[in-house]
Design a protein around this motif. Structure first.
Motif, PDB file in Angstrom:
ATOM      1  N   TYR A  94       0.648  -1.045  -0.296  1.00  0.00           N
ATOM      2  CA  TYR A  94       0.032  -0.363  -0.233  1.00  0.00           C
ATOM      3  C   TYR A  94       1.075   1.903  -0.149  1.00  0.00           C
ATOM      4  O   TYR A  94       0.754   1.970  -0.407  1.00  0.00           O
ATOM      5  N   CYS A  95       1.936   1.466   1.426  1.00  0.00           N
ATOM      6  CA  CYS A  95       2.665   2.578   1.260  1.00  0.00           C
ATOM      7  C   CYS A  95       3.968   3.469   0.154  1.00  0.00           C
ATOM      8  O   CYS A  95       3.350   3.842  -0.543  1.00  0.00           O
ATOM      9  N   GLN A  96       3.588   1.431  -0.672  1.00  0.00           N
ATOM     10  CA  GLN A  96       4.676   2.413  -2.378  1.00  0.00           C
ATOM     11  C   GLN A  96       4.005   1.860  -3.462  1.00  0.00           C
ATOM     12  O   GLN A  96       4.302   3.162  -3.956  1.00  0.00           O
ATOM     13  N   GLU A  99       3.122   6.159  -2.515  1.00  0.00           N
ATOM     14  CA  GLU A  99       4.511   7.340  -2.740  1.00  0.00           C
ATOM     15  C   GLU A  99       4.390   7.298  -4.060  1.00  0.00           C
ATOM     16  O   GLU A  99       5.015   7.848  -4.827  1.00  0.00           O
ATOM     17  N   SER A 104       0.031  10.638   0.568  1.00  0.00           N
ATOM     18  CA  SER A 104       0.905  10.077   1.870  1.00  0.00           C
ATOM     19  C   SER A 104       0.181   8.640   1.829  1.00  0.00           C
ATOM     20  O   SER A 104      -0.614   8.688   2.005  1.00  0.00           O
ATOM     21  N   GLY A 105       1.081   8.303   2.683  1.00  0.00           N
ATOM     22  CA  GLY A 105       0.910   6.396   2.769  1.00  0.00           C
ATOM     23  C   GLY A 105       1.427   6.074   3.567  1.00  0.00           C
ATOM     24  O   GLY A 105       1.839   5.121   4.067  1.00  0.00           O
ATOM     25  N   SER A 106       1.773   7.167   5.069  1.00  0.00           N
ATOM     26  CA  SER A 106       2.591   6.326   5.530  1.00  0.00           C
ATOM     27  C   SER A 106       2.236   5.312   7.193  1.00  0.00           C
ATOM     28  O   SER A 106       0.792   4.989   7.178  1.00  0.00           O
ATOM     29  N   GLU A 107       2.224   5.341   7.803  1.00  0.00           N
ATOM     30  CA  GLU A 107       1.671   4.898   9.359  1.00  0.00           C
ATOM     31  C   GLU A 107       0.627   5.713  10.194  1.00  0.00           C
ATOM     32  O   GLU A 107      -0.150   5.959  10.620  1.00  0.00           O
TER      33      GLU A 107
END
Length: 232
Positions: A94-96, A99, A104-107
């Motif tokens: 998901y984060c990849q 990004e 924004s795909g941070s915690e």
């Protein structure tokens, strides 16, 4: 733990495990001294006499997130009950994708869901409040996607008109909930068959035929729980 005693005392030639917590496989491997096939684990790749069978979890979550982004969504959260092992790999996918899309795909956008305890209702209430910050939620499993979908619809939120939701696994009820879940399909029977096949090869003295890591493919299943939107 009691199951440790059972495993170490039973007269078994080999073992197939699934769902063990971090560190338990290492404990068993040190004492069991027999072939072990591990399903869905990312913490045991370096153990001797062990084989891992799992999915392309990170890739599958990456592709699902890319699909949701392609449907116009920009405010996307990820939901799971933890951020370890296979759920962590799905979160990384998901984060990849986020990004790469410049999103924004941070915690900060990791939503934690709880089930089976006294805090479940309070947790669902909290998720209801947080859901208004997003247009889509990528869930680490169909079970949690269904929990979220039902809880939000019970409180009047329209799925997918107001919030899109995706799952992972394509269990039987994924097509029965309404709206039917867009999800990632895995072949659970094939996973079990491969695990047993690898164990038999080790027990029959054919370790050269048993791969130390088997990664099984997945497939995206598009149903009705994701809406295409025009992002402004």
């Amino acid at each position: 733990m009691m199951y440790r005693q059972f495993i170490l005392s039973w007269n078994m030639d080999g073992l197939v495990t699934c769902g063990f917590v971090e560190g338990e496989i290492s404990y068993l491997q040190e004492r069991y001294k027999k072939p072990i096939v591990i399903i869905d684990d990312y913490d045991t790749d370096d153990l001797d006499n062990c084989i891992n069978v799992r999915l392309e979890d990170k890739k599958a979550a990456y592709e699902m997130t890319k699909y949701v982004i392609g449907c116009g969504h920009r405010k996307i959260a990820f939901l799971a009950d933890n951020n370890i092992n296979l759920d962590h790999q799905r979160f990384l996918g998901y984060c990849q994708a986020m990004e790469e899309a410049g999103l924004s795909g941070s915690e900060d956008h990791f939503l934690k869901i709880r089930s089976g305890n006294r805090g479940e209702q309070d947790n669902l209430e909290e998720l209801y409040e947080k859901s208004f910050a997003y247009t889509a939620v990528i869930c680490a499993s169909d079970y949690y996607a269904s929990m979220l979908l039902n809880a939000l619809q019970d409180k009047g939120r329209k799925i997918p008109d107001e919030l899109s939701i995706t799952g992972f696994d394509d269990v039987e009820y994924a097509s029965l909930v309404r709206p039917a879940l867009t999800t990632v399909r895995q072949d659970i029977q094939e996973k079990g068959r491969v695990a047993v096949d690898m164990l038999v090869k080790m027990l029959e003295g054919r370790p050269e035929e048993a791969e130390t890591l088997v990664v099984l493919p997945t497939r995206m299943i598009i149903r009705d729980s994701v809406k295409k939107i025009n992002y402004e």
